[in-house]
Design a protein around this motif. Structure first.
Motif, mmCIF file in Angstrom:
data_model
loop_
_atom_site.group_PDB
_atom_site.id
_atom_site.type_symbol
_atom_site.label_atom_id
_atom_site.label_comp_id
_atom_site.label_asym_id
_atom_site.label_seq_id
_atom_site.Cartn_x
_atom_site.Cartn_y
_atom_site.Cartn_z
ATOM 1 N N GLY A 84 16.430 1.901 -1.892
ATOM 2 C CA GLY A 84 15.446 2.332 -1.779
ATOM 3 C C GLY A 84 15.708 4.023 -1.820
ATOM 4 N N THR A 85 16.056 4.354 -3.372
ATOM 5 C CA THR A 85 16.224 5.413 -3.426
ATOM 6 C C THR A 85 15.842 6.060 -4.138
ATOM 7 O OG1 THR A 85 18.881 6.076 -2.185
ATOM 8 C CG2 THR A 85 18.264 7.622 -4.359
ATOM 9 N N LYS B 243 10.044 14.576 -13.809
ATOM 10 C CA LYS B 243 10.163 13.445 -14.312
ATOM 11 C C LYS B 243 11.430 12.313 -13.139
ATOM 12 C CE LYS B 243 10.083 14.726 -18.956
ATOM 13 N NZ LYS B 243 10.733 15.706 -19.264
ATOM 14 N N GLU B 244 10.490 11.299 -12.967
ATOM 15 C CA GLU B 244 11.618 10.670 -12.251
ATOM 16 C C GLU B 244 12.510 9.432 -12.777
ATOM 17 O OE1 GLU B 244 11.642 6.332 -8.728
ATOM 18 O OE2 GLU B 244 9.537 6.755 -9.763
ATOM 19 N N VAL B 245 13.775 9.924 -12.350
ATOM 20 C CA VAL B 245 14.894 9.491 -13.266
ATOM 21 C C VAL B 245 15.961 8.485 -12.214
ATOM 22 C CG1 VAL B 245 15.161 11.448 -14.521
ATOM 23 C CG2 VAL B 245 16.385 10.918 -12.784
ATOM 24 N N GLU C 133 0.980 -1.821 -0.252
ATOM 25 C CA GLU C 133 -0.029 0.097 -0.214
ATOM 26 C C GLU C 133 0.554 1.406 0.355
ATOM 27 O OE1 GLU C 133 -2.385 -0.610 3.235
ATOM 28 O OE2 GLU C 133 -3.624 -1.834 2.569
ATOM 29 N N GLN C 134 1.873 0.936 0.650
ATOM 30 C CA GLN C 134 2.783 2.282 0.634
ATOM 31 C C GLN C 134 3.090 2.420 0.042
ATOM 32 O OE1 GLN C 134 3.110 4.946 3.243
ATOM 33 N NE2 GLN C 134 1.652 3.492 4.473
ATOM 34 N N GLU C 135 4.234 1.699 -1.381
ATOM 35 C CA GLU C 135 4.661 1.839 -2.636
ATOM 36 C C GLU C 135 3.645 2.347 -3.499
ATOM 37 O OE1 GLU C 135 7.270 -1.186 -5.309
ATOM 38 O OE2 GLU C 135 7.031 -2.157 -3.499
ATOM 39 N N ALA C 136 2.219 1.220 -3.325
ATOM 40 C CA ALA C 136 1.156 2.535 -4.502
ATOM 41 C C ALA C 136 1.120 3.420 -3.684
ATOM 42 C CB ALA C 136 0.108 1.655 -4.529
ATOM 43 N N LEU C 137 1.053 4.275 -3.436
ATOM 44 C CA LEU C 137 1.241 5.894 -2.544
ATOM 45 C C LEU C 137 1.808 6.107 -3.370
ATOM 46 C CD1 LEU C 137 -0.387 5.430 1.114
ATOM 47 C CD2 LEU C 137 -1.538 6.350 -1.518
ATOM 48 N N GLU C 138 2.606 6.245 -3.126
ATOM 49 C CA GLU C 138 4.398 6.580 -3.786
ATOM 50 C C GLU C 138 4.136 6.533 -4.897
ATOM 51 O OE1 GLU C 138 7.919 3.824 -1.662
ATOM 52 O OE2 GLU C 138 6.630 4.498 0.231
ATOM 53 N N ASN C 139 4.456 5.931 -5.273
ATOM 54 C CA ASN C 139 4.424 5.471 -6.869
ATOM 55 C C ASN C 139 3.192 6.150 -7.737
ATOM 56 O OD1 ASN C 139 6.540 3.699 -7.467
ATOM 57 N ND2 ASN C 139 4.958 2.151 -7.204
ATOM 58 N N ALA C 140 1.992 6.261 -7.289
ATOM 59 C CA ALA C 140 0.525 7.502 -7.435
ATOM 60 C C ALA C 140 1.386 8.892 -6.899
ATOM 61 C CB ALA C 140 -0.240 6.798 -6.719
ATOM 62 N N PHE C 141 2.100 9.188 -6.261
ATOM 63 C CA PHE C 141 2.892 10.482 -5.476
ATOM 64 C C PHE C 141 3.788 11.399 -7.388
ATOM 65 C CE2 PHE C 141 5.135 13.764 -4.038
ATOM 66 C CZ PHE C 141 4.290 14.374 -3.099
ATOM 67 N N ALA C 142 4.103 10.174 -7.318
ATOM 68 C CA ALA C 142 5.501 10.516 -8.502
ATOM 69 C C ALA C 142 4.945 10.403 -9.552
ATOM 70 C CB ALA C 142 6.231 9.067 -8.355
ATOM 71 N N ARG C 143 3.784 10.044 -10.036
ATOM 72 C CA ARG C 143 2.960 9.880 -11.283
ATOM 73 C C ARG C 143 2.114 11.322 -10.870
ATOM 74 N NH1 ARG C 143 1.192 8.188 -15.847
ATOM 75 N NH2 ARG C 143 -0.393 8.635 -16.419
ATOM 76 N N ALA D 193 6.371 11.444 2.840
ATOM 77 C CA ALA D 193 6.515 12.146 3.712
ATOM 78 C C ALA D 193 8.238 12.696 2.942
ATOM 79 C CB ALA D 193 6.821 12.199 5.241
ATOM 80 N N ARG D 194 8.847 12.364 2.417
ATOM 81 C CA ARG D 194 10.390 12.596 2.170
ATOM 82 C C ARG D 194 9.767 13.225 0.210
ATOM 83 N NH1 ARG D 194 12.559 8.249 4.314
ATOM 84 N NH2 ARG D 194 12.060 6.846 2.210
ATOM 85 N N MET D 195 9.578 12.298 -0.414
ATOM 86 C CA MET D 195 8.706 13.270 -1.468
ATOM 87 C C MET D 195 8.068 14.272 -1.282
ATOM 88 S SD MET D 195 7.824 9.349 -2.865
ATOM 89 C CE MET D 195 7.089 9.733 -4.707
ATOM 90 N N ASN D 196 7.102 14.437 -0.352
ATOM 91 C CA ASN D 196 6.280 15.687 -0.113
ATOM 92 C C ASN D 196 7.240 16.818 0.011
ATOM 93 O OD1 ASN D 196 3.696 17.111 -0.149
ATOM 94 N ND2 ASN D 196 3.890 17.181 1.974
ATOM 95 N N TYR D 197 8.006 16.847 1.356
ATOM 96 C CA TYR D 197 9.720 17.402 1.575
ATOM 97 C C TYR D 197 10.166 18.129 0.297
ATOM 98 C CZ TYR D 197 13.006 19.879 3.951
ATOM 99 O OH TYR D 197 13.234 20.747 4.970
ATOM 100 N N MET D 198 10.501 17.363 -0.468
ATOM 101 C CA MET D 198 11.108 17.660 -1.859
ATOM 102 C C MET D 198 9.931 18.420 -2.675
ATOM 103 S SD MET D 198 12.471 14.795 -4.641
ATOM 104 C CE MET D 198 10.342 14.938 -5.213
#
Length: 164
Positions: free
Chosen positions: A64-65, A53-55, A34-44, A143-148
């Protein structure tokens, strides 16, 4: 005799049954998915709303980076040839600017922290106390992605109200 009953297989003790272990492992795997799905949706959404763009390389993904390239120059005034801004979220809890200087530097918030060092002198062991700077770690990848994203919007004067 009471102490031995807990280790008797016929008597329930403190060791969880195999069924309990299976339920716990299944819950953990479900939570991670579920966490991975949320992270992927956020990246999208970063790509769709902001053209970020995710690189991430395969090696980074295994560690895990997650690294992202932003649609702005890394150094708009000085080093235009360095390419676009790249920020990465690390499993260790840090967010770093990847192409800003000789080495990546952390963007996490700073705070003052009392520190001590002990070293050997001719008088024996001596302890030195001082106030140092530490970085606040962000433990959730989401949270890290949101902070970024917030760092990008704040520091690069991005107008989020544009029609696209």
């Amino acid at each position: 005799m009471v102490a031995r009953e807990a280790h008797n297989l016929e008597v329930g003790g403190s060791t969880p049954s195999p069924a309990t272990k299976l339920i716990t492992m299944t819950y953990k795997q479900t939570w991670q998915q579920e966490q991975e799905a949320l992270e992927n949706a956020f990246a999208r959404q970063l790509l769709l709303k902001y053209n970020i763009k995710e690189v991430t390389t395969q090696r980074q993904a295994l560690n895990g980076t997650r690294e992202f390239e932003f649609p702005v120059p890394c150094h708009p005034k000085y080093y235009k040839g360095k390419g676009n801004l790249r920020l990465a979220c690390f499993k260790s809890g840090t967010v770093r600017k990847q192409n800003g200087t000789y080495s990546p530097y952390q963007l996490n918030k700073q705070y003052k922290q009392n520190r001590r060092t002990t070293f050997l002198t001719e008088n024996g062991l001596e302890t030195n106390e001082y106030v140092g700077i530490a970085r606040a770690l962000i433990w959730s990848q989401l949270a890290r992605m949101n902070y970024m994203l917030e760092y990008y919007l704040k520091n690069y004067n991005i107008n989020t109200n544009k029609a696209r």
